[in-house]
Motif scaffolding. Structure first.
Motif, PDB file in Angstrom:
ATOM      1  N   SER A  69       0.832  -1.212   0.000  1.00  0.00           N
ATOM      2  CA  SER A  69       0.000   0.000   0.000  1.00  0.00           C
ATOM      3  C   SER A  69       0.864   1.259   0.000  1.00  0.00           C
ATOM      4  O   SER A  69       0.565   2.238  -0.698  1.00  0.00           O
ATOM      5  CB  SER A  69      -0.927  -0.005   1.212  1.00  0.00           C
ATOM      6  N   LYS A  70       1.950   1.243   0.769  1.00  0.00           N
ATOM      7  CA  LYS A  70       2.856   2.393   0.806  1.00  0.00           C
ATOM      8  C   LYS A  70       3.527   2.594  -0.558  1.00  0.00           C
ATOM      9  O   LYS A  70       3.721   3.734  -1.007  1.00  0.00           O
ATOM     10  CB  LYS A  70       3.920   2.189   1.884  1.00  0.00           C
ATOM     11  N   LYS A  71       3.859   1.493  -1.218  1.00  0.00           N
ATOM     12  CA  LYS A  71       4.480   1.588  -2.543  1.00  0.00           C
ATOM     13  C   LYS A  71       3.479   2.103  -3.574  1.00  0.00           C
ATOM     14  O   LYS A  71       3.847   2.820  -4.510  1.00  0.00           O
ATOM     15  CB  LYS A  71       5.035   0.227  -2.958  1.00  0.00           C
ATOM     16  N   PHE A  72       2.198   1.730  -3.400  1.00  0.00           N
ATOM     17  CA  PHE A  72       1.159   2.268  -4.271  1.00  0.00           C
ATOM     18  C   PHE A  72       1.097   3.787  -4.135  1.00  0.00           C
ATOM     19  O   PHE A  72       1.007   4.523  -5.126  1.00  0.00           O
ATOM     20  CB  PHE A  72      -0.205   1.678  -3.898  1.00  0.00           C
ATOM     21  N   GLN A  73       1.135   4.256  -2.886  1.00  0.00           N
ATOM     22  CA  GLN A  73       0.979   5.682  -2.612  1.00  0.00           C
ATOM     23  C   GLN A  73       2.125   6.518  -3.175  1.00  0.00           C
ATOM     24  O   GLN A  73       1.907   7.647  -3.635  1.00  0.00           O
ATOM     25  CB  GLN A  73       0.855   5.912  -1.105  1.00  0.00           C
TER      26      GLN A  73
END
Length: 326
Positions: free
Chosen positions: A163-167
């Protein structure tokens, strides 16, 4: 007076006057280079370990690559091993740990019971546990429960990390769509495939539908990814894929608590990354294609003017289904 002599029963897992047929099972949950090296090491270890025992006969090595251990249905080699056990080709199984064998407690107990019923036992090296020596399933239940909790914890940590990499747009697309390849973590255009993508969009703008485009590709013997035939659904999905204009919509799907995959219809946050990579199709062409696809879908829907759609071509609407009337 009658005299009775007791003849002790032979162990179920060991045929009389023959070697114990021993197989090994190994699994890695990702297909990264490090994990594949680990798998290779496991294969070499078990083959040498089993063959070094004069009372054992090597019955094969079963291994699943890049597959999660949360569900047995998704592990073809494990299922093949079970079938071979049922076919009386294996007497004993060795595996690294319970978590390598199954991280789902229900699956673990179910498989162990199934194998014990046919006289096949499992030895878990890490836990030093032999199912043939168990007096009850309590210890196995506890250990497999720990493995299941470990899997859930790993899943939560991985989900948070992704999720952090998506953001921040740093997520690496491991399997890019047709037309692209993953080179050092970057999506790079494959020239020969890119020409096919351009053809598909051009034919769409000329008025051809997905089925007509697919038939043309199959007629010209153009191979699809993995060598499959082109279908209308595949073509439409490609025409709808924002990656061809250089953007990426992250988290189109998600996994629930039972490890089932779903299409994300708003249940989870999505992240749209613009200019993520080099485009194959211009934004103008992509936008026109979306409008045509939407218009075509509306004309085909039941709520649209059915008569107008049936009169699009000479033979449109001339054949009716005897079952449903369509």
């Amino acid at each position: 007076m009658k005299k009775i002599t007791k003849i002790d029963e032979l162990p179920k897992s060991q045929p009389s006057k023959s070697k114990l047929r021993v197989a090994a099972y190994a699994r890695v949950s990702t297909d990264s280079d490090d994990q594949l090296v680990s798998l290779k090491a496991q294969r070499e270890h078990y083959e040498k370990y089993i063959k070094s025992n004069p009372e054992w006969e090597f019955a094969g090595l079963y291994y699943d690559e890049g597959i999660s251990g949360t569900k047995k249905e998704k592990r073809p080699e494990l299922l093949r091993m079970i079938r071979d056990c049922e076919s009386n080709r294996i007497d004993f199984i060795i595996t690294k740990s319970i978590s390598r064998f199954a991280r789902n407690t229900t699956d673990c107990l179910e498989l162990v019971r199934l194998l014990m019923d046919i006289g096949v036992y499992i030895y878990f090296e890490k836990e030093n546990l032999n199912t043939g020596d168990m007096e009850s399933e309590l210890m196995l239940s506890i250990l497999s429960g720990f493995a299941a909790e470990e899997s859930a914890s790993i899943s939560q940590n991985t989900t948070w990390s992704i999720s952090k990499k998506f953001q921040n747009g740093s997520y690496i697309i491991g399997t890019p769509p047709y037309g692209y390849a993953n080179v050092n973590g970057e999506m790079v255009i494959v020239p020969e495939e890119a020409e096919i993508i351009k053809r598909i969009f051009a034919e769409c703008l000329s008025g051809k539908g997905g089925s007509v485009i697919a038939k043309g590709l199959n007629k010209d013997k153009i191979p699809a990814r993995r060598g499959n035939h082109w279908s209308s659904g595949t073509v439409i999905d490609m025409l709808r894929n924002e990656k061809y204009k250089g953007d990426v919509l992250f988290q189109k799907t998600y996994t629930d608590s039972n490890f089932n995959r779903h299409i994300n219809n708003g249940e989870k946050d999505q992240f749209y990354c613009k200019d993520h990579h080099e485009p194959i199709i211009s934004r103008e062409v992509f936008s026109k294609a979306q409008k045509l696809i939407t218009q075509r879908a509306k004309s085909m829907s039941k709520t649209a003017n059915k008569k107008a759609y049936q009169n699009r071509y000479v033979l449109s609407g001339r054949i009716l289904c005897g079952e449903c009337g369509s």
